[in-house]
Design an enzyme around this catalytic site. Structure first.
Site, PDB file in Angstrom:
ATOM      1  N   ARG A  77     -27.305 -64.476  22.353  1.00 52.45           N
ATOM      2  CA  ARG A  77     -27.592 -65.357  23.500  1.00 52.45           C
ATOM      3  C   ARG A  77     -28.903 -65.015  24.187  1.00 52.45           C
ATOM      4  NH1 ARG A  77     -22.325 -65.005  26.948  1.00 52.45           N
ATOM      5  NH2 ARG A  77     -22.512 -62.867  26.191  1.00 52.45           N
ATOM      6  N   ASN A  98     -21.101 -68.376  24.441  1.00 51.87           N
ATOM      7  CA  ASN A  98     -20.143 -67.978  23.409  1.00 51.87           C
ATOM      8  C   ASN A  98     -18.902 -68.838  23.514  1.00 51.87           C
ATOM      9  OD1 ASN A  98     -21.706 -65.886  22.424  1.00 51.87           O
ATOM     10  ND2 ASN A  98     -20.593 -64.274  23.492  1.00 51.87           N
TER      11      ASN A  98
END
Length: 778
Positions: free
Chosen positions: A28, A46
């Protein structure tokens, strides 16, 4: 991707799904950085499928973003799939990292535990850094993953780190997308994280500096239990013969070689000859134990690896190990190398200890003290073991650092499948779509704790990967505990898979080859549908089916399984087959040492066909040859005599004859005459030929015979691809000799690289066979 109707033709918004190992690996913040680079807006999060990105901006920048997403991903990430769908523009101005989101179905992958990265290593060795000498330092590029995860999504609350509350400074790093510890779930520091402890064997807290205390204890010849990533190890000084002998005695590990850990690659090079493949294995993210040729002056005690030309060496793979080895080096000084024995924390044949209370109880009688800590381990995971063969890695045990990363198939499975593996070196596997999740090493299913670990592992994998199997695949041997467990499962569809077919199917699955191929499956034993024990098989195989076209001529196993543990029985029975009941009169060291009364009992069993199965096992042929040559009469661990036989072999020797015999019946399988090879061996023994020469001639004789078998199948079937598998092909001399001969003769050779050739790879093959058979029926 379809076009979307938008006001500004240069602006687009895309939803991007990324599947693979993309959680807990810095993915990320990597996406965040790419979005900033290309001035794009949106979010990344996520979820239970992997990572979802919604992003908008100029179309050219979006294309650049997706290209960089796949080309520049973090070192531990493994992208399996990227899919894109267009969305309506929202008009966002910033890019953010959104909170994780759980869905009903889970498709995310969990990263394996990974060795300490260079950045973290610099921190723990820098006196000015706040993590100096902190044994639990990690970041998104390294550290524990599989062994601490409880559930998905992979967030701190779903790991064994959930009880450690981040301090202010760690929280700032954890929440900063530009920091390499952004959402590194195990991140911690000396203020807020796990702590080391030094305990006496009876559990009493001792020294204030656990690392120093452990290093001093090791230098003084003590045995120390060390809690690592996936369980406890037992450690002692590698150059202290008395300490190594004491460890063997207490651990009840009489002969099997012990693994070593060295401070760094320079020290490892003083122990072994390290080729480029071995160096890549040693220093790669998994940091397995690597079997390498030992140097004659290697500074290790004789009892570390008695009779072996190789040593199993690994480098430190956690901050704890780095710090311990550095401290040990400081204590012993320049006169001793910083090398310790580091072997699994268990008694022989038991699973590795990983719960603290259990470790105190089971390892207390073995260890003089404990270097432990208060970070819980959720899933035990032994060290992986690898060797080098035919220019590439050969996994002997696939566990820490590799599991649970999936092995990707060429085509999708028709339904979710559970494969229960074999009895020895057990692993299980869960397959779904194109992914097969081959488990960590479970071990030999010969006791209740290991069987319990098998069931716990299956339940954990089913939960993590949200797989509900519709088919269970199992070995045909009715006595295997894994088979019995499979048959007892409440899964309606069950598929039995012949042992050696599974070995070859595992190789086909790895290479994405549909078959048919020539499959040479060579091991110690496997259940044969004809009522014999198989183990030296030449197959024509696809994943769905196989035909046995050839095999090793039959030997006899007097006493069944006892003959595996006592190879002298196989050797004596072979001599009786060759020379009749008075073979013991032969002037051989073997016959002179033979217990004639014990043999007479076995001879009567053979005569009456009582518990004396016939076997085509190549492993048993090597056992017999080794026993006759003087390697011993009893195997203290699986394959010991054959392993020692390989170690002494002179590779520059001509082959013994091992003729190919025509089928006894039309259309039946041909046989390779192993008894003829043993007869030539006996002639050399009587002539006084050195054991090293005999061992070399056996290896070359077997390789030449298998080459002749493959040539025969090529002539009859037109097949030119050979798949090699089975535990016998852990024998690097045999594997390289045969593979080289096959390649020189125009064959393409498939060698297992992603899964072990031994029974640790069976479950992968069972998934492939079951999937192919279900697919054909559908």
């Amino acid at each position: 991707m379809t076009e979307q109707t938008i006001t500004n033709p240069q602006q687009r918004r895309w939803r991007i799904y990324v599947r693979g190992i993309v959680q807990g690996v810095g993915f990320r913040p990597f996406v965040f950085g790419l979005a900033e680079r290309w001035q794009l807006a949106g979010f990344v999060r996520n979820d239970s499928y992997g990572v979802t990105i919604e992003i908008e901006g100029e179309e050219r920048a979006l294309h650049e973003f997706v290209t960089a997403l796949q080309r520049e991903s973090p070192p531990l990430a493994r992208i399996e799939q990227v899919s894109i769908e267009p969305l309506a523009l929202v008009g966002e101005r910033a890019f953010v990292i959104a909170a994780s989101q759980a869905q009903a179905q889970r498709r995310t992958l969990i990263a394996p535990d990974t060795a300490t990265c260079a950045d973290c290593l610099r921190e723990i060795t820098d006196p000015a850094d706040r993590r100096y000498r902190y044994a639990f330092t990690n970041c998104t590029n390294c550290g524990p993953r599989f062994t601490i995860v409880l559930d998905v999504p992979y967030d701190r609350a779903n790991t064994t780190m959930r009880s450690f509350v981040l301090c202010e400074r760690c929280r700032a790093e954890y929440e900063d997308p530009r920091d390499r510890r952004f959402h590194a779930q195990p991140t911690a520091c000396p203020v807020c994280g796990p702590q080391l402890q030094w305990l006496t064997a009876d559990g009493v807290l001792a020294e204030p500096d656990p690392l120093r205390a452990a290093a001093v204890a090791l230098a003084q010849g003590q045995i120390v239990a060390v809690k690592g990533l996936g369980g406890y190890h037992l450690a002692c000084a590698a150059d202290d013969e008395a300490a190594v002998r004491r460890l063997r005695q207490r651990k009840q590990r009489e002969a099997r070689p012990l693994a070593l850990m060295t401070r760094d690659l320079t020290v490892a090079a003083r122990l072994c000859v390290i080729d480029p493949v071995a160096q890549t294995l040693l220093t790669g993210p998994a940091h397995p134990i690597v079997l390498m040729p030992r140097r004659s002056d290697a500074p290790v005690a004789p009892s570390v690896a008695p009779g072996m030309r190789t040593l199993g060496v690994m480098l430190p793979y956690t901050p704890l190990h780095h710090l311990l080895l550095a401290e040990y080096a400081a204590v012993v000084g320049p006169t001793r190398e910083a090398v310790i024995v580091l072997t699994s924390g268990n008694l022989s044949d038991e699973p590795i200890a990983y719960h603290d209370d259990d470790a105190q109880q089971r390892l207390g009688p073995i260890a003089d003290a404990f270097l432990t800590h208060n970070r819980p381990i959720h899933m035990r995971c032994d060290d992986s073991v690898a060797s080098v063969a035919v220019g590439g890695p050969l996994l002997i045990r696939r566990s820490r650092g590799y599991a649970p990363a999936p092995i990707t198939l060429a085509a999708e499975l028709p339904c979710p499948i559970l494969a229960c593996g074999g009895h020895l070196k057990n692993t299980f596997a869960l397959g779904r779509g194109r992914e097969v999740f081959l488990s960590h090493h479970i071990g030999d299913l010969e006791n209740l704790p290991t069987l319990r670990s098998f069931h716990e592992g299956i339940a954990h994998f089913q939960r993590l990967f949200d797989i509900t199997p519709e088919v269970v695949a199992y070995d045909l041997h009715p006595g295997y505990l894994a088979t019995q467990a499979a048959l007892a499962m409440p899964i309606e569809r069950k598929i039995g898979v012949q042992h050696h077919h599974a070995h070859i199917a595992a190789v086909l699955a790895e290479y994405g080859h549909p078959g048919p191929v020539i499959g040479v499956a060579a091991d110690g034993s496997g259940y044969g549908p004809d009522g014999t024990v198989w183990g030296g098989e030449v197959l024509v195989a696809t994943c769905a089916s196989y035909e046995r076209v050839g095999h090793l001529g039959h030997l006899i196993l007097p006493g069944g399984e006892q003959a595996v543990r006592q190879p002298w029985r196989v050797a004596a029975a072979a001599l009786a087959q060759l020379y009749g009941p008075d073979f013991w009169r032969l002037a051989l060291p073997f016959t002179q040492q033979l217990d004639q009364s014990a043999w007479q009992v076995l001879a009567r069993m053979i005569e009456r066909n009582l518990n004396s199965p016939r076997t085509s096992s190549l492993g048993r042929l090597f056992d017999a040859a080794a026993a006759l040559t003087g390697m011993g009469q009893i195997a203290r661990y699986e394959g010991e005599l054959a392993i020692r036989f390989e170690q002494i072999a002179d590779p520059q020797q001509p082959p013994y004859p091992m003729p190919l015999r025509e089928p006894a019946t039309a259309g039946g399988p041909f046989t390779l005459d192993g008894l003829a090879l043993l007869a030539a061996l006996v002639d050399d023994l009587r002539a006084g030929v050195a054991p090293a020469a005999i061992a070399g001639r056996v290896h070359h004789g077997v390789a030449r015979a298998l080459l002749a078998a493959c040539r025969r199948v090529r002539e009859e079937r037109g097949l030119t691809i050979v798949a090699l598998s089975g535990g016998v092909f852990q024998n690097v001399l045999l594997l390289e000799t045969l593979a080289g001969a096959l390649q020189a003769d125009g064959f393409t050779v498939l060698i297992p690289r992603l899964a072990p050739p031994n029974d640790g790879g069976l479950a992968l093959g069972q998934v492939a066979v079951a999937g192919a058979q279900v697919g054909e029926r559908q």
